[in-house]
Design an enzyme around this catalytic site. Structure first.
Site, short mmCIF file in Angstrom:
data_model
loop_
_atom_site.label_atom_id
_atom_site.label_comp_id
_atom_site.label_asym_id
_atom_site.label_seq_id
_atom_site.Cartn_x
_atom_site.Cartn_y
_atom_site.Cartn_z
N LYS A 1 -10.49 0.14 -2.99
CA LYS A 1 -10.26 -0.12 -1.71
C LYS A 1 -10.56 1.72 -0.59
O LYS A 1 -9.26 2.00 -0.36
CB LYS A 1 -8.75 -0.75 -0.86
CG LYS A 1 -8.59 -0.87 0.68
CD LYS A 1 -7.36 -1.49 1.63
CE LYS A 1 -6.76 -1.06 2.71
NZ LYS A 1 -5.46 -1.58 2.95
N ASP B 1 0.71 -1.42 -0.50
CA ASP B 1 -0.02 -0.21 -0.26
C ASP B 1 0.81 1.72 0.09
O ASP B 1 1.34 1.83 1.11
CB ASP B 1 -0.66 -0.17 1.47
CG ASP B 1 -1.72 -0.81 1.34
OD1 ASP B 1 -1.70 -2.21 0.97
OD2 ASP B 1 -3.21 -0.60 1.63
N LYS C 1 -6.67 3.41 -3.83
CA LYS C 1 -7.40 3.26 -2.25
C LYS C 1 -7.57 5.02 -1.97
O LYS C 1 -6.92 6.01 -2.29
CB LYS C 1 -6.24 2.44 -1.51
CG LYS C 1 -6.87 2.52 -0.17
CD LYS C 1 -5.38 1.88 0.86
CE LYS C 1 -5.17 2.01 2.68
NZ LYS C 1 -4.09 1.37 2.80
#
Length: 315
Positions: free
Chosen positions: A251, A152, A215
């Protein structure tokens, strides 16, 4: 190094070309976007559908601990909870992943070995992203070497907001190259991007650069995932697949704490991107406390009794 899709080669050929492409995207109707997100959030869910949605949401959680006080013991306990969220009911789904800092990736990998639960590691000088590129890439290499299945990363919001889109694009490309077989989630920190138009531009920029997921947030700022910004990103991945045939995950992270909230997001997914995204390979929740509420609601549906927070572990 990964390259962009041929259809968009001209758009990423230079800083000016990328700027023209991103600023040529349709403007976002903020009022319409927020109204649609609100309307979808009022959908009623029947009991059988609710039970399905709760199990699906559990399976989509990246169970997360990103604190300076994290210890190996805390990470191992979180890993155990990810594998068996409710030790009294082994039919409870496992979570999708455990998300930790790079220095805890090896501990998480050892604790999760053979479980099917992924190890996700934040990297690239999370959460601010204020570091030289070689430092960010070393961060990624360390995490992957330690056993991370997913990375991430945070984008350089300063560069993005200054209009230096090619710098952000090339940084994502470089991180993607260091990931190897690990999947890459690109975090925009939507609360710092100021406008919906910027969120749409960041979504396309991340997808063009090879993100496997886009995300919303780090969970470290005041405004994190919202139905509206997640809806906008779901529209982006839907449109990107329609144009390229390439599917990208989404996400939302930060601020999603209740089963009711999670189900609203699942309705957004189904009604916007479609059923193909209703799977933890394509949709995740970044959360630390959401799982407890999902477990309590699951127990209530199966037993008819609301057990309360004392019956689930405190993270």
């Amino acid at each position: 190094m990964p390259t962009t899709l041929p259809a968009f080669a001209d758009a990423t050929a230079s800083d000016s070309a990328l700027r023209r492409f991103l600023h040529g995207l349709p403007g976002v109707d903020a009022v319409g976007l927020e109204a649609r997100a609100t309307a979808l959030g009022t959908r009623s869910i029947k009991t059988t559908a609710k039970a399905y949605a709760i199990d699906l949401a559990i399976s989509m959680i990246d169970l997360t601990t990103l604190e300076g006080a994290d210890t190996p013991g805390k990470v191992r306990a979180l890993a155990a909870k990810a594998v068996h969220p409710d030790p009294t009911d082994r039919t409870t789904p496992r979570t999708a992943a455990v998300c930790v800092y790079p220095d805890m990736a090896a501990t998480a990998a050892a604790a999760l070995a053979g479980s099917g639960v992924k190890v996700a590691s934040v990297a690239t000088a999370f959460p601010a992203g204020r570091a030289a590129l070689d430092v960010k890439l070393a961060d990624v290499r360390d995490a992957v070497a330690a056993g991370a299945d997913e990375i991430d990363m945070v984008i350089d919001r300063g560069a993005f907001l200054a209009g230096r889109y090619l710098k952000v694009y090339e940084e994502i490309l470089a991180v993607k190259a260091e990931c190897g077989s690990a999947r890459l989630k690109v975090i925009f920190e939507t609360g710092e991007l100021s406008t919906y138009d910027n969120i749409r531009r960041a979504s396309w920029l991340g997808m063009l650069a090879g993100a496997d997921f886009i995300k919303t947030s780090t969970g470290k700022v005041a405004t994190n995932a919202t139905p509206a910004n997640t809806l906008l990103m779901l529209e982006a991945v839907r449109d990107f697949r329609a144009q390229t045939g390439v599917q990208i995950g989404v996400k939302p992270a930060g601020g999603i704490r209740t089963s009711k909230d999670a189900i609203k997001f699942l309705v957004l997914v189904n009604e916007t991107a479609g059923e193909d995204w209703l799977d933890n390979h394509w949709f995740r929740f970044g959360a630390s406390s959401l799982l407890n509420d999902l477990l309590m609601q699951r127990q209530k549906l199966s037993t008819g009794r609301y057990s309360g927070p004392d019956y689930v572990t405190v993270d």
